[in-house]
Structures are given as C-alpha cells and as structure tokens.
Design a protein around this motif. Structure first.
Motif, PDB file in Angstrom:
ATOM      1  N   TYR B  72      39.717  51.851  82.504  1.00 15.63           N
ATOM      2  CA  TYR B  72      40.367  52.553  81.921  1.00 15.63           C
ATOM      3  C   TYR B  72      41.192  52.715  83.528  1.00 15.63           C
ATOM      4  O   TYR B  72      42.722  52.704  82.742  1.00 15.63           O
ATOM      5  CB  TYR B  72      39.951  53.990  82.527  1.00 15.63           C
ATOM      6  CG  TYR B  72      38.851  53.920  80.976  1.00 15.63           C
ATOM      7  CD1 TYR B  72      37.398  53.589  80.931  1.00 15.63           C
ATOM      8  CD2 TYR B  72      38.967  55.444  80.222  1.00 15.63           C
ATOM      9  CE1 TYR B  72      37.119  54.357  79.358  1.00 15.63           C
ATOM     10  CE2 TYR B  72      38.462  55.582  79.401  1.00 15.63           C
ATOM     11  CZ  TYR B  72      37.657  55.051  78.893  1.00 15.63           C
ATOM     12  OH  TYR B  72      36.634  55.562  77.808  1.00 15.63           O
ATOM     13  N   SER B  76      44.962  52.006  82.543  1.00 18.73           N
ATOM     14  CA  SER B  76      46.641  52.561  82.257  1.00 18.73           C
ATOM     15  C   SER B  76      47.957  51.792  83.333  1.00 18.73           C
ATOM     16  O   SER B  76      48.211  53.245  83.837  1.00 18.73           O
ATOM     17  CB  SER B  76      45.839  54.152  82.744  1.00 18.73           C
ATOM     18  OG  SER B  76      45.404  53.899  84.127  1.00 18.73           O
ATOM     19  N   VAL B 201      45.532  56.923  77.260  1.00 16.80           N
ATOM     20  CA  VAL B 201      45.090  55.925  78.200  1.00 16.80           C
ATOM     21  C   VAL B 201      45.901  54.506  77.903  1.00 16.80           C
ATOM     22  O   VAL B 201      47.039  54.547  78.712  1.00 16.80           O
ATOM     23  CB  VAL B 201      43.352  55.408  78.768  1.00 16.80           C
ATOM     24  CG1 VAL B 201      43.656  54.375  79.453  1.00 16.80           C
ATOM     25  CG2 VAL B 201      42.683  56.973  78.916  1.00 16.80           C
ATOM     26  N   THR B 225      42.083  58.135  84.856  1.00 19.29           N
ATOM     27  CA  THR B 225      41.697  57.268  85.443  1.00 19.29           C
ATOM     28  C   THR B 225      41.257  56.777  86.830  1.00 19.29           C
ATOM     29  O   THR B 225      39.867  55.621  87.000  1.00 19.29           O
ATOM     30  CB  THR B 225      41.965  56.212  84.148  1.00 19.29           C
ATOM     31  OG1 THR B 225      43.189  55.757  85.091  1.00 19.29           O
ATOM     32  CG2 THR B 225      42.742  56.481  83.152  1.00 19.29           C
TER      33      THR B 225
END
Lengths: 252, 328
Positions: B72, B76, B201, B225
């Motif tokens: 994640y 991002s 994301v 995140t």
C-alpha cells in the motif's frame, strides 16, 4: 444572452505581488471565451480562483446571478464548473474509464451489501464508453492512458471533466504540449462540446487556436483586464497589442 | 466519422501487451519459483516435501504480513523503513502486557503501538513535508531504541496458552501463522483491488496532482497507507511472539529490506501507481525459496544475501523499462 459567471472587482495578492487587480467581466451562457495574456498576466490565477483552487483577496464571483464562494474543488463541481489543467492531469497507469471516474468512482454492493461497496469497473467502462462516443472519441475505456498519444490523453482529461455533466468547462492551455494535428483534434472536440451547450473558458497562448474556436477574448496584462473583445471585431495584431498592455485603438 | 477513425492512433499490439502485462508479470514470478523449485528438487533430496513447503511458507508469512502494508505504502509513492523497529517495539510491549494483564490486552497494545507509529509516520511526512524515507529512518531508530529501553535489553518470554493458540498454534497440519497471513492477504488484496480507497491509493501514487485535481484527499490516503504499514508491523509482532514464544528488542533486524525487496520483486513500482498483493506474496515466496534452497545446499546467509541482491536488480531491470528502453 445571460451571464453564467460574473466577476466583480476580483483582486489577488500573493505577499507583495499583486497577481490580479480589480478584474471585472462576465462570461455568457454557451459561449467559448478565450482568456489571453502574456506569461504572468494572471490567467492561471484567475481560473484557479473560479475553479476553487485559490481564493480571491477581494471581489465577488456571481454564478447565474447568485453570489458564490468557491472554497475548493468540490464547491466548483457542485456549481457545475470543471477544470482541465495545463499539465495533463491524468493518472497514466490507470485505464481511460478509471481516469474519467477518478475520485468519483461508481460503486456496487459487495458481499456485505451497502456496508462494503466495491468499485463497479464494468459500469464505469460502459458509462465511459457512452461518454467517449458522445464526444466522438474512439478510445478503449479499458486501456491504460499511457498507451495513448498526447492529444488522446488530453481528450481523456477533457472527457473526465465532462463526466459530472458540467455547465462550464475551463481549459487551461489544452493544446500547449500537442502537435499541430493533435491540437486540431482537441479544438474540434472543444467545438463539439460547445455545440452540446457547454460554456467554455479557454486559456491559450496560441492565437490561431483562439480565433479558431472562441467567440470572445478577455485580455489580461500584468494582472489587469485590458478588455473583452468579440473576435469577429478584432485582428490578431490588435489582440497582441492588447496582450502587451495597450488598450485597443478603437475606431468605434 | 472520419474523426473517429483518426482520433485513435493506439496500436493494438500495445494494448494487448498492456492487458497481458500484469498477468505476464505474475506468470513470470510463478515461473521463476517453479524453475528454482525444480533446480532445488534436482539438487537437494529434502527440498521437495510437504514439510519443507510448509516450512517455507511459515518462514515467509511474517514478511508477507509486513509486505501487505508496504505494498500500500509503495503504491502510494511513499516508503516505510521503520517496520522492523516498530515490529520489535510492538512485540516487546505486547509481551510485557500479556504477561502482566492478559493476552487480549497485550494484543491490543501491540496493535496500537504499530498503528500509532504508522500514523505518526504519516502525519509527520505530510504535515511537515519531510520525505517518508527520512521520517521512517528516524522512527526506525526511535522504535528500536524504545524496544531496548522497554524490554531492559532482556528477552520477554511469553507463556500464555490462549495467545499461543491464537497466533502460534496449528489448525490440523497448517500453522495458524499461515492462516493469518493468508486471511490478511485476502482482505488487503480485495481492499486494494476493489474498494474506492484502494483505487485512490493507486491513483495517488500514479499522479498525485491528477488525484488532487479530482478531489481525492491525497494527504489522507498517504497517512492511511503509512498507518496500515504500522498496523501490519504490530500484527507481525504478535505473530512473531506466537511463533517463538518470546519477544526481543533486536528481533526482525533488517527485515524492512527483505520486505521492500519482496514488494519490488512482486511488481510494485518504487515510483508508485503500480503493484499488487498477489505479486508481493509471490515476491516474498521467491526470496524464501531461494534462501531455503541455498540453505539446503549448504550455502550460508552470505550467499543468500548476494543472490537476493542479484534477483532484485534483475527483476527491476527486466520489468521497469519503458518503450524507449530507458529505465523508469
């Protein structure tokens, strides 16, 4: 024609710098208005104020006669204003449909019903496909945007602005990074949008493009409004003169 | 109509390769694991056995759990190098509370420490505009130092039947650790792939500007995140106690590099916007298969590190090249 946006005495100051000073003019329903001026004339500042990215230091914006405070992107969208920015604001690894619905994804109920909702890619691709064919753009909604040419990517950015069915679309230098051929295609797209009753504010350095698509031009120089001219009444040379800050030597 | 024909210059071959690209990457990873598995089976009599496979997956589980959060974060377009220290502090704190209060309170404290550090990483990165790499180098030191202080440099032995059942036991022949990793991976994968947050994301990492112009709160996405990576470190700390029955301040030292390697080998772009949970799992498994096979063949950890380094460079070199041939 009625005015959809009226700017009254708009000024914007960044510290000691006066970016805009007492700018007042109206944008008429269903027109293509070009906003022209040299670098640093205040064009981008003005459209950022109309689209909610910046707030004016003083002055008032009226939308359809009503005083409007446009605090952010969502306020602008709620008032039917969408902006396509100069720097190709697209996500290259996302598909055309995902870009068109970026930040506004269509959701479907997941296994927990409305408690957990999933993005509905099929529906987004269907709706994106309808929107693209309405704009006569032959792009696969399921393909990543990075696969397309600069002109096609700009078309995706414009299509995204239209997804929320806005009344007013602001285009910030939509052709600045494009080839001649791609520029013409984007200009054709702007004309088609205008035929579909969308009011367009179009910022460009390219005067040929301005004369090609716009009905009127608002000319800014050093943060001040020099004039608003009907483009059937003014020559390219006169427009350049006004962009340099000279008021038009009008015979009438 | 003429315009319709001319607006698209996209080349069908390019579209096909784009569509196959993601599956191709996964297939390549599976192929690499199978190929290496074949080589190790041919060269080591012990490699091809259910016991060894369970062992490989068990060893990989903690890297996978940490990799979920890291996937994640990297998608991002941020990074978190603090997870090893945060995991140690979470485990040490959880261990102390389990012994003093009980397993439930201990688990909650472990998770809160992880989540708290993750949130702090996110808030400092965004509010002060400091790159997450720098912030998390700082919190790595803070968390690791705090773990030594809290544990008074002693291992915390955890003997609690309920906790061991929940995090360290087995269901039939399958270690609970593997089930935790699998369950969390399914949740993380679906959330990334199918939810609006997951899409944001990807979009944030792909083009922060486009996302912001589209009304996505990219600051919040990044904070979340990094918070998830911290939470994953907290969960990994609990799983570590479950597996070994103890927590130590120096545990999981350097694990962040193994986790980042698994995520990158798994196809996640360090520049953000691209990646998948399935890829991260396969990336982690590939590293474990290499480590396990080399160990069985008598190669020590020095060789494992060397080969892991070669694999990371090879994976990125094979994948992240654009059409012009320059490295992205």
């Amino acid at each position: 024609m009625s005015e959809v946006i009226e700017l009254e005495h708009i000024s914007k100051q960044f510290g000691q710098v006066q970016a805009l000073e007492d700018v007042s003019f109206g944008i008429e329903e269903n027109e293509v208005l070009a906003l022209v001026g040299d670098n640093g004339a205040g064009k981008s500042t003005l459209i950022k104020i109309i689209s909610g990215v910046l707030q004016q230091t003083s002055g008032t914006i009226y939308i359809r006669g009503e005083e409007a405070e446009i605090g952010d992107y969502n306020d602008a969208e709620a008032r039917g204003i969408e902006t396509v920015y100069q720097d190709l604001a697209i996500a290259p690894n996302r598909t055309v449909a995902q870009n068109i619905f970026l930040g506004n994804e269509i959701l479907e109920s997941g296994p927990l019903g409305k408690l957990l909702r999933f993005v509905d890619d099929d529906q987004m691709e269907r709706e994106a496909s309808e929107l693209l064919s309405r704009l006569e753009l032959n792009l696969d909604p399921g393909s990543a945007v990075k696969n397309f040419s600069g002109g096609e990517q700009q078309s995706v950015a414009i299509a995204r602005a239209l997804q929320s069915d806005p009344d007013i679309v602001i285009l910030d230098e939509p052709t600045s990074a494009l080839s001649l051929d791609a520029t013409q295609r984007v200009l054709d797209l702007i004309k088609r949008l205008n035929e579909q009753n969308v009011t367009i504010i179009f910022i460009s350095h390219n005067l040929e493009a301005v004369f090609n698509v716009a009905d009127r031009a608002a000319i800014l120089a050093s943060g001040r409004l020099v004039g608003v001219e009907d483009l059937t009444d003014v020559t390219e040379d006169e427009l350049v003169g006004m962009m340099m800050g000279r008021a038009r030597q009008s015979a009438d | 109509m003429v315009l319709m024909a001319t607006t698209s210059t996209s080349d069908i071959g390019k579209l096909v390769s784009d569509r196959l690209g993601r599956f191709g990457e996964i297939a390549l990873l599976v192929g690499a694991i199978v190929l290496l598995g074949g080589i190790f089976t041919a060269t080591s009599p012990v490699f091809f056995s259910i016991g060894n496979f369970v062992n490989i997956i068990r060893q990989t589980s903690i890297v996978i759990v940490l990799g979920l959060g890291m996937t994640y974060v990297i998608i991002s377009a941020e990074i978190d190098v603090s997870i090893g220290g945060v995991m140690a502090l979470s485990a040490v704190s959880a261990g102390l509370v389990i012994n003093a209060v009980g397993p439930f309170a201990g688990a909650v404290v472990g998770l809160l420490v992880g989540l708290g550090f993750g949130l702090a990483n996110g808030l400092v990165t965004i509010r002060f505009g400091i790159p997450s790499f720098i912030v998390t180098i700082g919190t790595l030191g803070i968390a690791r130092g705090a773990a030594f202080i809290v544990s008074q440099q002693r291992p915390i032995i955890v003997r609690n039947a309920a906790f061991e059942t929940a995090f360290g036991g087995t269901v039939g022949p399958v270690p609970v650790l593997i089930l935790w990793a699998l369950g969390l991976a399914i949740v993380a994968g679906i959330a990334l792939w199918r939810t609006r947050f997951g899409r944001h994301v990807y979009a944030t990492g792909d083009s922060e500007q486009a996302s912001r112009y589209s009304g996505i709160n990219t600051d919040r996405v990044k904070i979340m995140t990094l918070a998830l990576a911290g939470l994953a470190a907290g969960i990994a700390g609990l799983l570590f106690i479950g597996r070994l029955g103890a927590a130590r301040a120096d545990m999981a030292s350097g694990i962040e590099l193994a986790v980042i390697a698994a995520v990158i080998i798994g196809g996640t772009s360090l520049f953000g916007g691209r990646g998948s949970i399935v890829g991260t799992i396969l990336g982690a498994l590939l590293i474990s298969v290499i480590d396990n096979g080399l160990t069985l063949l008598g190669f020590g950890s020095s060789w494992q590190q060397l080969i892991r380094g070669v694999v990371i460079i090879a994976a990125v070199a094979l994948r992240d090249r654009d059409e012009e041939g320059s490295f992205l």
